[in-house]
Design a protein around this motif. Structure first.
Motif: not given
Length: 448
Positions: A394-397, A380-387, A399-412
């Motif tokens: 946590f920040g990745t989730f 998912a594209y980001p939509q929440v600005l976390i400064m 900012s997007t509110l999508d668990w797919r982005n959490v999977i991406y972060s873990l894979l990195m």
């Protein structure tokens, strides 16, 4: 060979070029314009965080059936419109306040002057009407277009905030003020002293705006002209190729002992905020989100701050090198929250040509993989600005509110691990050899 390489790096670090670069970076950091922009942007972080919290609550509520057109949803969302939605207005306030403080000028009068000038340039009052159900006009009034006072006017806010103070400073330095007797109360005297600087600013800003509008036949305003003029360099930097270049430059700045994230983010702040607020508005309207290349900054810092150094620190916890192990213990926990100065200056990565390679490669690879995932609609594209700094993932989730982005972060994490691993082994061997040589030298000195 390792010693020769290290010697070459040290010689380069002590070269005339590096000394000039460090002096230049120090001057840049202490420059009043650069410092004012950084401080002015920092002063708006509270508004951004409040807006982020409201947006997260509304987005989660919508996921569970909260009607976005309901009166309760709109009422709860209203503070977001009056914080993030008026970011340009607040930025003009912040810039003028900070710059006036540096110039030792009356801050309140400077803010008033800047805000009047900003509104005249960006959103001068227009006549508006309310209509009855039958289409008849019930009342007529003057109104401001609040949409123009938001993130779309950030560049103009910065320029007007700084230049309005500079104009007032010029007027005051040339003694173009109304003189009152010393017996007049200070508050009244200050009000009269501000009349001419305010008047000059209005003449300058509104006069230029009217001239540009007249010459262009109403197709351009001063605000749009400033935006167009800045769009060429900004559009290049915030293009997809430009973002990869920006990330690489940020890493090089860190390598030379310059806070790369701070320097680069000052340049990217406006398009970065604009991208997030655009997607925020789209999400609130239930429309598809857009891709902005500035989102590629996600790849730099996703695993432990700039350079994604957390895998390196984790490896180092069990290192046979005392130096690496000590620095890893000090840097691992801060790295979980995206703070990796202990790693950069502790190992060090700074001026270390060997570690520069993975330090630069990790963010570029993570950003490239994010681009692929977005193109394949796997994230998912980001939509929440976390400064603010947040724990890894946590920040990745948020900012997007999508668990797919959490999977991406873990894979990195394993990907960054694989990139860092060979360089870590080489560096560990070098450190062990240096420590053994130092211990042998110390022992020999004791036996003499």
């Amino acid at each position: 060979m390792a010693n020769e390489k290290k010697g070459a790096i040290e010689r380069f670090a002590e070269s005339a070029f590096m000394k000039k670069l460090q002096v230049g970076s120090q001057k840049l950091a202490s420059n009043e314009i650069f410092s004012t922009i950084s401080g002015g942007m920092g002063a708006t972080m509270g508004l951004i965080m409040i807006g982020a919290v409201i947006q997260i609550v509304c987005a989660v509520g919508a996921m569970f059936g909260w009607d976005t057109s309901s009166a309760s949803y709109q009422a709860f969302y209203m503070p977001y419109k009056l914080t993030m939605g008026l970011m340009g207005f607040f930025m003009a306030f912040s810039m003028s306040w900070n710059f006036a403080k540096r110039k030792k000028m009356n801050q309140m009068q400077s803010v008033i002057t800047a805000l009047v000038s900003y509104i005249l340039v960006v959103s001068p009052p227009v006549s508006a009407s309310t209509l009855a159900a039958d289409g008849s006009v019930t009342s007529t009034f003057d109104a401001l277009n609040l949409g123009k006072l938001g993130t779309g006017g950030l560049f103009v806010a910065i320029i007007v905030g700084l230049c309005s103070v500079a104009i007032s400073k010029f007027v005051i330095d040339h003694d173009w003020t109304i003189k009152l007797p010393d017996a007049v109360p200070e508050g009244i005297a200050n009000s009269f002293n501000a009349i001419i600087p305010l008047g000059v600013n209005i003449i300058v800003w509104y006069g230029i705006s009217l001239i540009i509008s007249a010459v262009s036949g109403g197709t351009l305003t001063l605000a749009t002209l400033i935006t167009v003029a800045l769009s060429v360099p900004v559009n290049f930097l915030t293009s997809t190729p430009g973002m990869f270049l920006v990330i690489a430059l940020a890493q090089l700045c860190w390598f030379f002992g310059i806070h790369g994230t701070s320097v680069i983010f000052t340049v990217l702040m406006v398009p970065y905020i604009t991208a997030y607020t655009t997607n925020s508005a789209l999400a609130a309207a239930g429309q598809p989100l857009q891709f902005f290349p500035v989102f590629l900054m996600l790849g730099n810092g996703i695993m432990g701050g700039a350079g994604n150094t957390m895998p390196f620190s984790l490896m180092g916890l069990k290192s046979k090198s005392k130096r690496i192990q000590a620095v890893s213990k000090a840097s691992f926990v801060p790295g979980l929250f995206g703070i990796n100065e202990p790693a950069i200056f502790g190992y060090p990565i700074m001026y270390n040509g060997l570690l520069l390679i993975p330090f630069m490669l990790c963010p570029l690879v993570c950003s490239a993989l994010a681009l692929v995932a977005w193109n394949l609609h796997l994230m998912a594209y980001p939509q929440v600005l976390i400064m603010t700094t947040m724990p890894v993932v946590f920040g990745t989730f948020l900012s997007t509110l999508d668990w797919r982005n959490v999977i991406y972060s873990l894979l990195m994490f394993p990907i960054c691990w694989l990139i860092w691993r060979p360089f870590y082994k080489i560096y560990e061997k070098q450190c062990i050899e240096e420590e053994a040589a130092a211990e042998a030298a110390e022992l020999a000195a004791q036996n003499k």
